[in-house]
Design a protein around this motif. Sequence first.
Motif, short mmCIF file in Angstrom:
data_model
loop_
_atom_site.label_atom_id
_atom_site.label_comp_id
_atom_site.label_asym_id
_atom_site.label_seq_id
_atom_site.Cartn_x
_atom_site.Cartn_y
_atom_site.Cartn_z
N LYS A 60 -12.78 -14.44 25.40
CA LYS A 60 -12.43 -13.57 26.53
C LYS A 60 -12.76 -14.33 27.80
O LYS A 60 -13.89 -14.80 27.97
CB LYS A 60 -13.20 -12.25 26.48
N ASP A 61 -11.78 -14.47 28.66
CA ASP A 61 -11.93 -15.20 29.92
C ASP A 61 -12.50 -16.61 29.69
O ASP A 61 -13.35 -17.07 30.44
CB ASP A 61 -12.81 -14.42 30.89
N GLY A 62 -12.05 -17.24 28.62
CA GLY A 62 -12.46 -18.61 28.33
C GLY A 62 -13.79 -18.76 27.63
O GLY A 62 -14.22 -19.87 27.34
N LYS A 63 -14.46 -17.66 27.34
CA LYS A 63 -15.79 -17.71 26.71
C LYS A 63 -15.72 -17.18 25.28
O LYS A 63 -15.12 -16.14 25.02
CB LYS A 63 -16.78 -16.85 27.49
N PRO A 64 -16.34 -17.88 24.33
CA PRO A 64 -16.39 -17.36 22.96
C PRO A 64 -17.31 -16.15 22.88
O PRO A 64 -18.16 -15.94 23.75
CB PRO A 64 -16.97 -18.54 22.16
N PHE A 65 -17.13 -15.35 21.85
CA PHE A 65 -17.95 -14.15 21.65
C PHE A 65 -19.26 -14.57 21.00
O PHE A 65 -19.37 -14.62 19.78
CB PHE A 65 -17.22 -13.14 20.77
N LYS A 66 -20.25 -14.87 21.79
CA LYS A 66 -21.54 -15.31 21.24
C LYS A 66 -22.45 -14.14 20.89
O LYS A 66 -23.15 -14.17 19.89
CB LYS A 66 -22.24 -16.24 22.24
N GLU A 67 -22.48 -13.12 21.71
CA GLU A 67 -23.40 -11.99 21.50
C GLU A 67 -22.93 -11.02 20.43
O GLU A 67 -23.73 -10.48 19.69
CB GLU A 67 -23.61 -11.24 22.83
N ASP A 68 -21.62 -10.76 20.37
CA ASP A 68 -21.11 -9.74 19.45
C ASP A 68 -19.97 -10.27 18.58
O ASP A 68 -19.14 -9.53 18.12
CB ASP A 68 -20.66 -8.49 20.22
N GLY A 69 -19.95 -11.57 18.36
CA GLY A 69 -18.87 -12.21 17.60
C GLY A 69 -19.34 -12.67 16.25
O GLY A 69 -20.23 -12.06 15.67
N PRO A 70 -18.75 -13.69 15.74
CA PRO A 70 -17.93 -14.68 16.43
C PRO A 70 -16.48 -14.24 16.68
O PRO A 70 -15.79 -14.84 17.49
CB PRO A 70 -17.96 -15.87 15.49
N ILE A 71 -16.02 -13.20 15.99
CA ILE A 71 -14.66 -12.72 16.22
C ILE A 71 -14.67 -11.21 16.38
O ILE A 71 -15.60 -10.53 15.93
CB ILE A 71 -13.69 -13.13 15.09
N HIS A 72 -13.63 -10.71 17.03
CA HIS A 72 -13.39 -9.28 17.16
C HIS A 72 -12.06 -8.98 16.47
O HIS A 72 -11.13 -9.78 16.57
CB HIS A 72 -13.27 -8.87 18.62
N ILE A 73 -11.99 -7.83 15.81
CA ILE A 73 -10.75 -7.42 15.16
C ILE A 73 -10.03 -6.46 16.10
O ILE A 73 -10.57 -5.43 16.49
CB ILE A 73 -11.01 -6.71 13.82
N ILE A 74 -8.80 -6.84 16.45
CA ILE A 74 -7.98 -6.04 17.35
C ILE A 74 -6.69 -5.71 16.60
O ILE A 74 -6.10 -6.59 15.96
CB ILE A 74 -7.67 -6.82 18.64
N PHE A 75 -6.23 -4.47 16.70
CA PHE A 75 -4.98 -4.08 16.05
C PHE A 75 -3.80 -4.48 16.93
O PHE A 75 -3.87 -4.37 18.16
CB PHE A 75 -4.95 -2.58 15.78
N LYS A 76 -2.72 -4.92 16.31
CA LYS A 76 -1.55 -5.38 17.07
C LYS A 76 -0.95 -4.29 17.95
O LYS A 76 -0.34 -4.59 18.96
CB LYS A 76 -0.46 -5.90 16.12
N ASP A 77 -1.14 -3.04 17.57
CA ASP A 77 -0.59 -1.96 18.41
C ASP A 77 -1.46 -1.71 19.65
O ASP A 77 -1.10 -0.91 20.51
CB ASP A 77 -0.41 -0.68 17.61
N GLY A 78 -2.59 -2.38 19.75
CA GLY A 78 -3.46 -2.26 20.92
C GLY A 78 -4.31 -1.01 20.94
O GLY A 78 -5.02 -0.77 21.91
N SER A 79 -4.30 -0.24 19.87
CA SER A 79 -5.03 1.03 19.86
C SER A 79 -6.54 0.87 20.00
O SER A 79 -7.22 1.79 20.44
CB SER A 79 -4.69 1.82 18.59
#
Length: 165
Positions: free
Chosen positions: A131-150
């Motif tokens: 997000k904004d060029g920064k990796p998710f260090k505190e709550d990552g390493p990845i986030h799951i986002i649905f393609k519909d944006g819900s």
Amino acid sequence: MESIVPIKGKVKFVITLDSGVWIFDDRKIDLNTFFEEGSIMKDELEEYTKAVSKHWSREIQEGATYPPTLKTEKKYEKERVLNGTFAMPFTPFLANAEPLENASEIIIETDAGEYSFDIEKADDLLLGFSKDGKPFKEDGPIHIIFKDGSNKENPIKHVKAFRLE
């Protein structure tokens, strides 16, 4: 925080995902524009053909030397990568793991518990990694986002593993 996320369970090959190298992957999706333009996945061959055609046209019109605008374009692309918000589609990684025929669901293991989805829904999952060029260090390493944006404002965080059952 562990930055490696495995895909395990009912798969032919247990594979590990390292979101730290995805910034260099051409499959990455710019989330700043993805939800605005709709979830239109681009045909990689078509995109490649268009890029080669554009380059060829430029060489015909301007010669093989690189005009000053190309330097500006490269600088813009570098800035976009360093400051962008990106995700990767989950499907190619799942295909590489080769789910077994009797695998019917994907369990996402997180610090907060488990989330379960039918394996047919795998194509609806995006793996956010910056997000904004920064990796998710505190709550990552990845986030799951649905393609519909819900769930784009409240993605699944603290992902530890994907388990197929």
